[in-house]
Design a protein around this motif. Sequence first.
Motif, PDB file in Angstrom:
ATOM      1  N   VAL A 236      -8.133  -2.287   7.698  1.00 54.19           N
ATOM      2  CA  VAL A 236      -7.885  -2.622   6.300  1.00 54.19           C
ATOM      3  C   VAL A 236      -6.569  -1.970   5.914  1.00 54.19           C
ATOM      4  CG1 VAL A 236      -8.672  -2.413   3.914  1.00 54.19           C
ATOM      5  CG2 VAL A 236     -10.331  -2.843   5.734  1.00 54.19           C
ATOM      6  N   VAL A 237      -5.632  -2.791   5.448  1.00 53.28           N
ATOM      7  CA  VAL A 237      -4.307  -2.278   5.092  1.00 53.28           C
ATOM      8  C   VAL A 237      -4.068  -2.504   3.598  1.00 53.28           C
ATOM      9  CG1 VAL A 237      -3.472  -2.691   7.422  1.00 53.28           C
ATOM     10  CG2 VAL A 237      -3.067  -4.419   5.661  1.00 53.28           C
ATOM     11  N   LYS A 250       0.572   8.046  -3.326  1.00 51.26           N
ATOM     12  CA  LYS A 250      -0.430   8.912  -3.947  1.00 51.26           C
ATOM     13  C   LYS A 250      -1.797   8.230  -3.950  1.00 51.26           C
ATOM     14  CE  LYS A 250      -1.603  10.990  -8.437  1.00 51.26           C
ATOM     15  NZ  LYS A 250      -1.190  11.111  -9.854  1.00 51.26           N
ATOM     16  N   ARG A 251      -1.822   6.956  -4.322  1.00 48.59           N
ATOM     17  CA  ARG A 251      -3.086   6.221  -4.353  1.00 48.59           C
ATOM     18  C   ARG A 251      -3.630   5.983  -2.944  1.00 48.59           C
ATOM     19  NH1 ARG A 251      -4.364   2.805  -8.944  1.00 48.59           N
ATOM     20  NH2 ARG A 251      -3.178   3.466 -10.781  1.00 48.59           N
ATOM     21  N   LEU A 252      -2.744   5.698  -2.008  1.00 48.57           N
ATOM     22  CA  LEU A 252      -3.179   5.427  -0.640  1.00 48.57           C
ATOM     23  C   LEU A 252      -3.805   6.657   0.005  1.00 48.57           C
ATOM     24  CD1 LEU A 252      -3.345   3.468   1.732  1.00 48.57           C
ATOM     25  CD2 LEU A 252      -1.027   4.154   2.362  1.00 48.57           C
ATOM     26  N   LYS A 253      -3.259   7.824  -0.272  1.00 47.15           N
ATOM     27  CA  LYS A 253      -3.792   9.057   0.317  1.00 47.15           C
ATOM     28  C   LYS A 253      -5.275   9.267  -0.009  1.00 47.15           C
ATOM     29  CE  LYS A 253      -0.280  12.525   1.315  1.00 47.15           C
ATOM     30  NZ  LYS A 253      -0.984  13.091   2.468  1.00 47.15           N
ATOM     31  N   MET A 258      -7.787   3.214   4.744  1.00 47.46           N
ATOM     32  CA  MET A 258      -6.703   2.239   4.561  1.00 47.46           C
ATOM     33  C   MET A 258      -5.382   2.822   5.054  1.00 47.46           C
ATOM     34  SD  MET A 258      -7.431   0.740   0.696  1.00 47.46           S
ATOM     35  CE  MET A 258      -6.599  -0.852   0.874  1.00 47.46           C
ATOM     36  N   ILE A 259      -4.578   1.971   5.686  1.00 46.38           N
ATOM     37  CA  ILE A 259      -3.198   2.326   5.999  1.00 46.38           C
ATOM     38  C   ILE A 259      -2.290   1.383   5.211  1.00 46.38           C
ATOM     39  CG2 ILE A 259      -3.816   3.174   8.288  1.00 46.38           C
ATOM     40  CD1 ILE A 259      -2.518   0.591   9.434  1.00 46.38           C
ATOM     41  N   ALA A 260      -1.020   1.716   5.132  1.00 45.65           N
ATOM     42  CA  ALA A 260      -0.095   0.929   4.320  1.00 45.65           C
ATOM     43  C   ALA A 260       0.349  -0.343   5.037  1.00 45.65           C
ATOM     44  CB  ALA A 260       1.129   1.762   3.968  1.00 45.65           C
ATOM     45  N   ALA A 293       1.130   9.096   4.046  1.00 44.32           N
ATOM     46  CA  ALA A 293       0.053   8.596   3.181  1.00 44.32           C
ATOM     47  C   ALA A 293      -0.969   7.778   3.960  1.00 44.32           C
ATOM     48  CB  ALA A 293       0.644   7.759   2.047  1.00 44.32           C
ATOM     49  N   SER A 294      -0.536   7.174   5.059  1.00 43.66           N
ATOM     50  CA  SER A 294      -1.432   6.373   5.885  1.00 43.66           C
ATOM     51  C   SER A 294      -2.287   7.222   6.817  1.00 43.66           C
ATOM     52  CB  SER A 294      -0.615   5.360   6.712  1.00 43.66           C
ATOM     53  OG  SER A 294       0.056   4.439   5.896  1.00 43.66           O
TER      54      SER A 294
END
Length: 298
Positions: A236-237, A250-253, A258-260, A293-294
């Motif tokens: 899921v990216v 910030k939100r991804l962390k 999830m990775i970017a 972040a990813s």
Amino acid sequence: MPNTTMAEQISQKPGFIAALDQSGGSTPKALAQYGISEDSYSSEDEMFKLMHEMRVRIMTAPAFKNHKIIAAILFEKTMDGLVENKPTPTYLWEGCGIVPFLKIDKGLEAEKDGVQLMKPIPGLDILLERAKKLGIYGTKERSVIRLANQPSIAAIAQQQYEIAAQVAAHDLVPILEPEVLVKSPEKAKAEVILRDELTKGLEALPGNYPIMLKLTIPEEANLYADLAKHPRVQRVVALSGGYSLDEACKRLKANHTMIASFSRALMDDLRISQSDQEFDAILAKAVDKIYDASVNKS
């Protein structure tokens, strides 16, 4: 079957996916952000030539080849172009160890009942055959959700899964991208509905082919964790969706599974006027931030 070495990288390797797939109506905006105004070109061919030159500059930069980027999503004309006299997918995989994907949707229908379905994709089977021969591993197809309308979101999920089946029939791995707009007034509600509809579709999915999901970073952290753990889902990216690089990271962390797969957030600070040294340093800073972040979660 999809390339097993590529599959292992997509499923397991730390890193993120670079989205280099701006097309059609988004190309002039991306070029303008880069510092090329619309009066710099007089035809679509000239516009896409300039866009390809920008992408080549990114793909040949040292920061793009430092093993933090595990895959890249390409526009069709980018797939058909050359990088250092090699077909782009060949250059990415053999030269950089980056798995190539292809954007296949042809844009969006007009909004109806809070969503925008994909337009028909004429000649899709021919395109998929060509992509496979060029070494493409998978595809990406985008639709849009603005409101938390359950029947409409169900239709979005159904269309995405139908296209996924067509892609998988060519031994390619589909990335489903039902994007919830970051400015949606009902974003959190729409995301819960989307999670439920995607889960239903996964449970009913025929065959045994894998899929991937590209989703807006959710308001509720880890909302999509169960989807990421599903045996049919390779990864899921997250799309950046208009968030700044800092906000997107910030939100991804906070989303541990999830990775970017960022586009604008990756390239927002790149300019044609920059020296190669400046360009490479700015790209490297963005790559490092998105990788962090990813991989390193809060």
